[in-house]
Design a protein around this motif. Structure first.
Motif, PDB file in Angstrom:
ATOM      1  N   ASN A   1       0.859  -1.190   0.000  1.00 39.33           N
ATOM      2  CA  ASN A   1       0.000   0.000   0.000  1.00 39.33           C
ATOM      3  C   ASN A   1       0.892   1.236   0.000  1.00 39.33           C
ATOM      4  N   PRO A   2       1.579   1.484  -1.124  1.00 42.55           N
ATOM      5  CA  PRO A   2       2.575   2.555  -1.173  1.00 42.55           C
ATOM      6  C   PRO A   2       2.002   3.894  -1.636  1.00 42.55           C
ATOM      7  N   ASP A   3       2.833   4.922  -1.531  1.00 41.79           N
ATOM      8  CA  ASP A   3       2.510   6.270  -2.018  1.00 41.79           C
ATOM      9  C   ASP A   3       1.202   6.788  -1.433  1.00 41.79           C
TER      10      ASP A   3
ATOM     11  N   CYS B   1      13.095   3.294   4.318  1.00 39.55           N
ATOM     12  CA  CYS B   1      12.594   3.821   3.035  1.00 39.55           C
ATOM     13  C   CYS B   1      11.460   4.820   3.240  1.00 39.55           C
ATOM     14  N   THR B   2      11.491   5.580   4.316  1.00 39.40           N
ATOM     15  CA  THR B   2      10.372   6.447   4.681  1.00 39.40           C
ATOM     16  C   THR B   2      10.347   7.717   3.832  1.00 39.40           C
ATOM     17  N   GLY B   3       9.173   8.020   3.288  1.00 40.33           N
ATOM     18  CA  GLY B   3       9.025   9.215   2.465  1.00 40.33           C
ATOM     19  C   GLY B   3       7.656   9.281   1.824  1.00 40.33           C
ATOM     20  N   HIS B   4       7.533  10.126   0.796  1.00 39.61           N
ATOM     21  CA  HIS B   4       6.294  10.289   0.035  1.00 39.61           C
ATOM     22  C   HIS B   4       5.127  10.604   0.987  1.00 39.61           C
TER      23      HIS B   4
ATOM     24  N   GLN C   1      -4.357  18.011  16.185  1.00 40.11           N
ATOM     25  CA  GLN C   1      -3.097  17.302  15.976  1.00 40.11           C
ATOM     26  C   GLN C   1      -2.821  17.249  14.477  1.00 40.11           C
ATOM     27  N   TRP C   2      -1.571  17.440  14.115  1.00 45.22           N
ATOM     28  CA  TRP C   2      -1.159  17.346  12.717  1.00 45.22           C
ATOM     29  C   TRP C   2      -0.352  16.062  12.529  1.00 45.22           C
ATOM     30  N   PHE C   3      -0.568  15.420  11.388  1.00 46.56           N
ATOM     31  CA  PHE C   3       0.116  14.170  11.086  1.00 46.56           C
ATOM     32  C   PHE C   3       0.586  14.169   9.638  1.00 46.56           C
ATOM     33  N   ILE C   4       1.655  13.438   9.402  1.00 43.64           N
ATOM     34  CA  ILE C   4       1.977  13.054   8.039  1.00 43.64           C
ATOM     35  C   ILE C   4       1.670  11.574   7.875  1.00 43.64           C
ATOM     36  N   VAL C   5       1.143  11.224   6.735  1.00 45.59           N
ATOM     37  CA  VAL C   5       0.970   9.833   6.327  1.00 45.59           C
ATOM     38  C   VAL C   5       2.011   9.584   5.250  1.00 45.59           C
ATOM     39  N   TYR C   6       2.764   8.506   5.371  1.00 45.70           N
ATOM     40  CA  TYR C   6       3.936   8.307   4.497  1.00 45.70           C
ATOM     41  C   TYR C   6       4.154   6.827   4.241  1.00 45.70           C
ATOM     42  N   LEU C   7       5.004   6.525   3.293  1.00 45.65           N
ATOM     43  CA  LEU C   7       5.300   5.127   3.010  1.00 45.65           C
ATOM     44  C   LEU C   7       6.544   4.679   3.771  1.00 45.65           C
ATOM     45  N   CYS C   8       6.614   3.373   4.029  1.00 42.61           N
ATOM     46  CA  CYS C   8       7.752   2.790   4.726  1.00 42.61           C
ATOM     47  C   CYS C   8       7.902   1.341   4.311  1.00 42.61           C
ATOM     48  N   THR C   9       9.032   0.737   4.651  1.00 45.79           N
ATOM     49  CA  THR C   9       9.205  -0.707   4.546  1.00 45.79           C
ATOM     50  C   THR C   9       9.665  -1.232   5.902  1.00 45.79           C
ATOM     51  N   ARG C  10       9.509  -2.563   6.072  1.00 48.27           N
ATOM     52  CA  ARG C  10       9.980  -3.229   7.289  1.00 48.27           C
ATOM     53  C   ARG C  10      10.899  -4.386   6.881  1.00 48.27           C
ATOM     54  N   PRO C  11      12.134  -4.098   6.541  1.00 47.18           N
ATOM     55  CA  PRO C  11      13.004  -5.145   6.001  1.00 47.18           C
ATOM     56  C   PRO C  11      13.460  -6.158   7.052  1.00 47.18           C
ATOM     57  N   LEU C  12      13.399  -7.420   6.688  1.00 47.21           N
ATOM     58  CA  LEU C  12      13.970  -8.487   7.508  1.00 47.21           C
ATOM     59  C   LEU C  12      15.479  -8.493   7.335  1.00 47.21           C
ATOM     60  N   GLU C  13      16.184  -8.699   8.441  1.00 47.07           N
ATOM     61  CA  GLU C  13      17.648  -8.747   8.418  1.00 47.07           C
ATOM     62  C   GLU C  13      18.243  -7.505   7.761  1.00 47.07           C
TER      63      GLU C  13
ATOM     64  N   LYS D   1      17.402  -6.090   5.029  1.00 45.94           N
ATOM     65  CA  LYS D   1      17.449  -6.010   3.564  1.00 45.94           C
ATOM     66  C   LYS D   1      16.260  -6.650   2.843  1.00 45.94           C
ATOM     67  N   TYR D   2      15.451  -7.455   3.516  1.00 49.20           N
ATOM     68  CA  TYR D   2      14.377  -8.159   2.827  1.00 49.20           C
ATOM     69  C   TYR D   2      13.025  -7.537   3.164  1.00 49.20           C
ATOM     70  N   ALA D   3      12.576  -6.603   2.329  1.00 50.70           N
ATOM     71  CA  ALA D   3      11.290  -5.933   2.551  1.00 50.70           C
ATOM     72  C   ALA D   3      10.198  -6.746   1.867  1.00 50.70           C
ATOM     73  N   VAL D   4       9.834  -7.877   2.479  1.00 49.68           N
ATOM     74  CA  VAL D   4       8.965  -8.838   1.817  1.00 49.68           C
ATOM     75  C   VAL D   4       7.540  -8.319   1.626  1.00 49.68           C
ATOM     76  N   LEU D   5       7.145  -7.308   2.372  1.00 48.27           N
ATOM     77  CA  LEU D   5       5.785  -6.786   2.263  1.00 48.27           C
ATOM     78  C   LEU D   5       5.688  -5.585   1.338  1.00 48.27           C
ATOM     79  N   GLY D   6       6.787  -5.239   0.693  1.00 49.14           N
ATOM     80  CA  GLY D   6       6.751  -4.062  -0.157  1.00 49.14           C
ATOM     81  C   GLY D   6       6.685  -2.792   0.670  1.00 49.14           C
ATOM     82  N   ARG D   7       6.150  -1.747   0.076  1.00 49.98           N
ATOM     83  CA  ARG D   7       6.051  -0.447   0.747  1.00 49.98           C
ATOM     84  C   ARG D   7       4.660  -0.304   1.361  1.00 49.98           C
ATOM     85  N   GLU D   8       4.638   0.041   2.636  1.00 47.40           N
ATOM     86  CA  GLU D   8       3.407   0.086   3.410  1.00 47.40           C
ATOM     87  C   GLU D   8       3.087   1.526   3.813  1.00 47.40           C
ATOM     88  N   THR D   9       1.959   1.707   4.488  1.00 48.91           N
ATOM     89  CA  THR D   9       1.504   3.043   4.871  1.00 48.91           C
ATOM     90  C   THR D   9       1.653   3.245   6.380  1.00 48.91           C
TER      91      THR D   9
END
Length: 515
Positions: free
Chosen positions: A15-17, A247-250, A260-272, A274-282
């Motif tokens: 669920n990127p961008d 990989c936080t951004g966008h 309250q003010w918030f930013i909603v942004y993309l991220c990854t959760r890499p295993l070890e 380097k392995y971002a098996v879930l792709g880019r998340e929100t």
């Protein structure tokens, strides 16, 4: 008023961008869908804590057949003006250097659930379009621009601004280049906001990988010049390799009813690491306005955080249950997605017994692969299907597929063997290199298959005499760690002898997270 602690990501899996919008008391997030259709998935929340699927916007209006991998629907933006919703998106047709063929469109609707107007073409100078509806009534288009003359691999050359004639549905007036980017480069994802006396421009820089971050600049006039924030980058993990969120951004900006003010942004959760098996998340994070009129993270650093406090009317509990089951008794559930082409009655048919999928082209075809799949939302999960298939040739296949794209997948399928009859086999493609595994077992035409993922390893099973049997070796799936799109798990049918020459029957499909 209560405080709810929310764990990031708030929307898991591919669920990127994310682009966030508030209309009255409801929040919406739209995300990129790339080659998967329906396109532009929208989630809804009443409190910024729990997000539910609401709708998909591109349901009939787009053709992605033939688009290369990692292209198609990028970075949608939703906005609202005078009782009407607007959505913008890019259909990327090619990213082969030095050029980038990307066409920007917008659509309108009176409701987030549509019906949506036909797409209106805007331009092709770059990707990541967004609208800014100014208080004077004018609407402006922003987008990244691409300059093939640059010597760098990434040829993003900054952000441009042009007025939209809403009545005439066309761009008018001069094109203003309002930001050339910083030394971080790869400037994209423009979002414009007005706060007090300034226009604030959000961009993503550093590329949508480990160097990703959010850059903010501001100007008292919409066309600039824009000055850079002294707190740049607003958020980044480029210098924090130990942080669980990478990989936080966008980012896009939102204020809740408690100011309250918030930013909603993309991220990854890499295993070890380097392995971002879930792709880019929100993900989400609180920000505040400084005394000198800039935005900063509440933690007064640029560090992405796993836990965030959100004010709510009532005590809320974050629900991230990803369990999914469909026996096709009430139509296709909205969680399903198809690759490159929308399901039609010609190849996806509901019956009293379940779901029939008429065969399409191979899993490597960019035109007519008949795949139905759901997002992988958990690092570890089990997917199971009950099915019937009666192949009469080795070119007929049907089964359970773990799919990143046409170059990267693993597939356990029923097919035909001249000596054994109906058999179960496994095929894998990694970076476009195809391998048919040696494992073969004769099976019934009615069968249950299961796939268990433990991160970057996967194992297939089949059921015999009500007992699950391991089938094939443990499969290495490092390719699933590609952070750009994220993997899906689902069902598919092929016949490479005859168009629409085979039919697979599916009785149920279920997915559940594993610890």
């Amino acid at each position: 008023m209560e405080k709810t602690v929310v764990r990031n990501p708030i929307i898991s899996g591919s669920n990127p961008d994310p682009n966030v919008l508030k209309v009255e008391n409801t929040y919406y997030i739209a995300v990129s869908t790339f080659e998967w259709l329906p396109g532009i998935r929208v989630y809804q929340s009443e409190d910024l804590v729990n997000w539910q699927y609401k709708t998909d916007i591109l349901t009939t209006q787009v053709n992605l057949q033939g688009n290369p991998r990692n292209c198609s629907i990028w970075a949608p933006q939703i906005s609202f003006k005078e009782g009407k919703f607007y959505v913008l998106y890019t259909n990327v047709r090619s990213t082969r250097r030095p050029f980038k063929d990307c066409h920007n469109y917008y659509m309108t609707a009176d409701s987030i659930c549509g019906p949506w107007s036909d797409p209106v073409y805007l331009n092709s100078s770059g990707f990541d379009p967004s609208f800014f509806h100014d208080v004077d009534g004018k609407t402006w288009l922003l987008n990244e621009i691409w300059d093939y003359r640059l010597k760098t691999y990434n040829k993003s050359a900054g952000i441009v601004l042009q007025e939209l004639d809403i009545v005439g549905k066309k761009l008018v007036g001069p094109v203003h280049k309002i930001f050339s980017g910083t030394a971080l480069a790869k400037t994209e994802a423009p979002m414009l906001y007005k706060h007090e006396d300034y226009y604030y421009l959000f961009t993503a820089e550093g590329g949508t990988d480990k160097n990703h971050g959010v850059t903010i600049c501001r100007s008292k006039t919409i066309s600039g010049p824009y000055e850079l924030s002294p707190y740049n980058s607003l958020i980044t993990a480029r210098d924090k390799p130990e942080n669980p969120l990478q990989c936080t951004g966008h980012a896009s900006l939102i204020e809740n009813e408690f100011h309250q003010w918030f930013i909603v942004y993309l991220c990854t959760r890499p295993l070890e690491g380097k392995y971002a098996v879930l792709g880019r998340e929100t993900a989400i994070q609180e920000v505040y306005w400084t005394a000198d009129g800039w935005l900063r993270l509440k933690n007064k650093s640029s560090k992405p955080e796993g836990l965030v406090e959100i004010q709510t009317k009532n005590k809320a509990k974050q629900n991230m249950d990803s369990t999914f089951f469909d026996d096709f008794s009430h139509g296709l559930k909205t969680e399903w997605n198809s690759w490159k082409n929308l399901p039609t009655d010609g190849w996806c048919r509901l019956t009293e017994e379940g779901l029939e999928i008429v065969s399409g082209e191979s899993l490597q075809s960019p035109f007519e692969p008949h795949i139905l799949a759901i997002r992988q939302k958990d690092i570890c999960f089990t997917a199971e299907v009950s099915m019937y298939f009666s192949p009469k040739h080795y070119n007929e296949l049907a089964g359970l597929v773990y799919y990143l794209d046409e170059e990267n997948y693993v597939y356990s399928f029923l097919t035909y063997d001249e000596s054994l009859g109906t058999v179960l086999r496994i095929a894998q493609s990694t970076s476009g290199i195809f391998e048919l595994l040696a494992d073969v077992v004769a099976v019934d035409k009615s069968i249950k298959l299961k796939f268990v993922s433990s991160g970057i390893k996967g194992q297939y099973y089949y059921q015999k005499d009500d007992t699950w049997q391991i089938f094939g070796p443990q499969i290495a799936m490092e390719y699933s760690a590609e952070s750009f799109t994220g993997s899906y798990i689902g069902i598919s049918v092929q016949n490479m002898n005859t168009i629409a020459g085979s039919v697979g029957q599916f009785y149920y499909f279920k997915y559940k997270p594993e610890k």
